[in-house]
Design a protein around this motif. Structure first.
Motif, PDB file in Angstrom:
ATOM      1  N   ALA A   1       0.806  -1.215   0.000  1.00 14.84           N
ATOM      2  CA  ALA A   1       0.000   0.000   0.000  1.00 14.84           C
ATOM      3  C   ALA A   1       0.842   1.270   0.000  1.00 14.84           C
ATOM      4  N   GLU A   2       2.135   1.145   0.308  1.00 13.95           N
ATOM      5  CA  GLU A   2       3.012   2.312   0.185  1.00 13.95           C
ATOM      6  C   GLU A   2       3.353   2.582  -1.274  1.00 13.95           C
ATOM      7  N   VAL A   3       3.528   1.514  -2.046  1.00 13.88           N
ATOM      8  CA  VAL A   3       3.857   1.664  -3.464  1.00 13.88           C
ATOM      9  C   VAL A   3       2.581   1.839  -4.288  1.00 13.88           C
ATOM     10  N   TRP A   4       1.517   1.184  -3.879  1.00 11.40           N
ATOM     11  CA  TRP A   4       0.228   1.219  -4.563  1.00 11.40           C
ATOM     12  C   TRP A   4      -0.825   1.752  -3.585  1.00 11.40           C
ATOM     13  N   PRO A   5      -0.833   3.055  -3.322  1.00  9.03           N
ATOM     14  CA  PRO A   5      -1.793   3.594  -2.349  1.00  9.03           C
ATOM     15  C   PRO A   5      -3.239   3.360  -2.779  1.00  9.03           C
ATOM     16  N   PRO A   6      -4.056   2.818  -1.887  1.00 11.12           N
ATOM     17  CA  PRO A   6      -5.465   2.634  -2.215  1.00 11.12           C
ATOM     18  C   PRO A   6      -6.156   3.989  -2.364  1.00 11.12           C
ATOM     19  N   VAL A   7      -7.166   4.022  -3.212  1.00 12.66           N
ATOM     20  CA  VAL A   7      -7.969   5.247  -3.361  1.00 12.66           C
ATOM     21  C   VAL A   7      -8.993   5.220  -2.236  1.00 12.66           C
ATOM     22  N   ILE A   8      -8.772   6.099  -1.253  1.00 10.48           N
ATOM     23  CA  ILE A   8      -9.610   6.170  -0.059  1.00 10.48           C
ATOM     24  C   ILE A   8     -10.622   7.304  -0.230  1.00 10.48           C
ATOM     25  N   THR A   9     -11.835   7.039   0.200  1.00  4.95           N
ATOM     26  CA  THR A   9     -12.857   8.072   0.115  1.00  4.95           C
ATOM     27  C   THR A   9     -13.743   8.041   1.356  1.00  4.95           C
ATOM     28  N   THR A  10     -14.204   9.199   1.760  1.00  5.90           N
ATOM     29  CA  THR A  10     -15.169   9.303   2.854  1.00  5.90           C
ATOM     30  C   THR A  10     -16.438  10.004   2.377  1.00  5.90           C
ATOM     31  N   GLN A  11     -16.443  10.402   1.112  1.00  6.58           N
ATOM     32  CA  GLN A  11     -17.570  11.133   0.530  1.00  6.58           C
ATOM     33  C   GLN A  11     -18.111  10.336  -0.658  1.00  6.58           C
ATOM     34  N   PRO A  12     -19.322  10.628  -1.103  1.00  6.03           N
ATOM     35  CA  PRO A  12     -19.805   9.980  -2.329  1.00  6.03           C
ATOM     36  C   PRO A  12     -18.873  10.302  -3.502  1.00  6.03           C
ATOM     37  N   VAL A  13     -18.640   9.301  -4.325  1.00  8.37           N
ATOM     38  CA  VAL A  13     -17.761   9.464  -5.482  1.00  8.37           C
ATOM     39  C   VAL A  13     -18.561  10.052  -6.634  1.00  8.37           C
ATOM     40  N   ARG A  14     -17.970  11.026  -7.307  1.00  9.40           N
ATOM     41  CA  ARG A  14     -18.603  11.636  -8.482  1.00  9.40           C
ATOM     42  C   ARG A  14     -17.898  11.129  -9.727  1.00  9.40           C
ATOM     43  N   THR A  15     -18.602  11.161 -10.843  1.00 11.19           N
ATOM     44  CA  THR A  15     -18.013  10.735 -12.105  1.00 11.19           C
ATOM     45  C   THR A  15     -18.240  11.785 -13.177  1.00 11.19           C
ATOM     46  N   GLU A  16     -17.390  11.737 -14.189  1.00 13.30           N
ATOM     47  CA  GLU A  16     -17.620  12.557 -15.369  1.00 13.30           C
ATOM     48  C   GLU A  16     -18.737  11.897 -16.176  1.00 13.30           C
TER      49      GLU A  16
END
Length: 159
Positions: A77-92
């Motif tokens: 996880a240091e080399v490949w940091p996970p995408v962490i979220t605490t909010q709803p994810v938005r998309t294009e």
């Protein structure tokens, strides 16, 4: 001298340049997904800052009643940091919101999933738009870009 003191303090605190950078990427809490279109690779998943996003073949993809499982922890996880979220994810526009999900990590944080796959950054992608993690064999599995449909882009060669 100032840089030397900072380096010494980082060493004393157990921090490395890579762990500081990984922590910075992991601090992303509000994620906006986008599609990056690099000529060689074609359209693939990225964040709004155009940083490429990857999946890990050693992870478990969420399917049916089976939840996603992230197997990239600690040094991985240091080399490949996970995408962490605490909010709803938005998309294009043009992306299917049904492909977005989350998985609980062992540390209690919430990691983004896309197409059922836990999603990661690659620390060695030093500039926006880089795709240096494509096809990398590291930490017990292969790493691939994700297509806008949530599929690993396995047929695309390593950079």
């Amino acid at each position: 001298m100032r840089a030397l003191i900072q380096l010494a303090l980082s060493g004393l605190l157990g921090l490395t340049a890579s762990s500081v950078a990984a922590q910075t990427l992991q601090q992303t809490r509000h994620v906006v997904l986008a599609i990056n279109n690099v000529d060689r690779y074609g359209p693939h998943l990225a964040d709004a800052a155009n940083r490429s996003l990857y999946m890990f073949t050693a992870d478990q993809q969420a399917t049916g009643n089976m939840p996603a499982v992230s197997r990239c922890n600690d040094a991985c996880a240091e080399v490949w940091p996970p995408v962490i979220t605490t909010q709803p994810v938005r998309t294009e526009t043009g992306m299917d919101d049904k492909l977005i999900g989350t998985v609980q990590r062992p540390d209690g944080s919430t990691q983004l999933t896309f197409g059922g796959w836990p999603v990661y950054y690659y620390l060695r992608d030093q500039k926006v738009g880089y795709v240096g993690g494509q096809g990398v064999n590291e930490f017990g599995g292969l790493w691939y870009l994700l297509s806008p449909s949530g599929e690993p882009m396995k047929s695309i060669p390593k950079q």
